[in-house]
Every structure is written in structure tokens, then in C-alpha cells.
Design an enzyme around this catalytic site. Sequence first.
Site: not given
Length: 301
Positions: A225, A265
Site C-alpha cells: 500500500k 492479507r
Amino acid sequence: MSKQSGRGRVAGLPDWDRCAVMGVVNVTPDSFSDGGRWFDTTAAVKHGLGLVAEGADLVDVGGESTRPGATRVDEAEELKRVVPVVRGLAAEGVVVSVDTMRASVAAQALAAGARLVNDVSGGLADPAMIPVVAETGAPFVVMHWRGFLQGDAVHGAYADAVAEVVDELHARVEAVLAGGVAPDRIVVDPGLGFSKEAEHDLALLAHLDRLRALGHPLLVAASRKRFLGRVLAGPEGAPPPARERDAATAAVSALAAQAGAWAVRVHEVRATADAVRVARAVEGARTPGGAPGTDSAEGAR
């Protein structure tokens, strides 16, 4: 809580004796991370099986990008992308999660063999989602969400990010419970990168204990991210591209595992699979008589 890990157990799923690893399969042409690489049923199933071989405990299949500014796909297209991949992986014995904001996609994916619904909107995007989840009895990930990442929603404003995310997640969990989803089938997710800046994401990672205090297993989804790019770039440099953030992702996975996360994740599984197993071994070494060894053949690599 699981006697061995204290991370919480999700009814209907295996009880892993450590932080679980959720591998990501994006069946999309426009994911921020790996868009287009697995945009084919055969390739996507093969990729999911490869993630399991590298140490993933479950695989999250999604057919719609949630990156900032992404255009939503229609229902028929999402179904076409997701359901065959779910069916193919489930047929191979893989524990499959479906990443969707649509109740119809969740329902058909569950019918095809998915065992967990991972809705980044926490049931807010589709009013039919909670009734579907409640009726099927599927475990459900409730993520912190302030709307689709368009316009002002891309950049969230917080006076105290940790307190506000915890409070908003608590309210959402209460709504999901009121909708009939069993408490032992709820997972919470702080929604890193969703309507949050780098400082908000880092604050949430620094206070995962506050999120765990909500009383439900915790999923941490930091993989590749934007905030990791900001950290790696430093004050003056350009952020590295998404696929060059996997070492940083594995570092977050180790920290999350140490903090008691139920699962992480990730897109690149191998390093994270090793990281969570090392974290478990260290955890075991803190306990008198605890076994600092591995918990599966994967750990013997």
C-alpha cells in the site's frame, strides 16, 4: 480465543496456531498492484494454487479494483470474473475468501465454495449484503470504510485516527450483529489506505491492541500500500512501485503477527509466510515449555 494463540477463532474456518496468511488473487485488469496479470480464470486459479504452495492458508479472490479513482465494474462482469476462480480453487481444497461489495457476488461465490466474505465496505455498499451473510452463516470481514475512494473520500480527515477508526468500526460491528451475523463469525479490519494518509495507517499499526480490544479477530491488509511507499521513499525520494514493497509488507506482517492479528492479507506470500512463522516461534519461546519450532511442513523450508 484460541488457547494457543489468543488471536481469536473464526467459526467455520480452520483454527491456525499462528497469524494466518491470506494470499490475494486479483481477477482485474486495473488493480494498483498487479492488475491484468491474472485476468483469466485458468491463470488466476494457477496463481492461487501457487500462493498456497508458498504458504498461504487461504486465498482472497476479487474481481473489482478498490484503488482510488477506480471505476466500478457491473454485476455481471464481476460475477464472470470471480465465480469460476472461486469454484476452481475450492475444488482443489483451497480455503477461499471472496472480496466483494455486492451481495449477489457473495451469494454466488459462497455457493461455488467460498467460505469467507471480505467486504471492504463492511456491508455499507449493498444493503442486501448483511442479510445474505446472516442467512448463509458465512464468516464476514467488517472493514473500516468511509465511502468509495472518489473525490474527498480519498483523503480522510481525523482528529484522532485510532480513536475514530475504533469507534466507527465498533458501530459497524454492532450494526452487523443486529443484522443477524453471529459474533464468532465477525473479523475486523482497520482499512489501511482507505480514506487514510500514511500517518493514519502507521498510527493504526502502532495501536493494533486498540483494534483487538473490539473483541473480534483482526485482519491486517497492508500489502504494497501507498503508506509503505511513503515510508520507503523517505522525505525526498519517489515512492518505489507497488511490487517493490514486498519486503516492507513482510515486516508489517511480522509486526501484526506479534501484535496478535488473526491474519494478514498479502500479494507476495513466501516472505510473509516465513515472517509469521518466525513470529510464532518467538511467541512460543516466551512461554515456559512453549515450542519455538514450526507448525507445518512449510516451516521446514
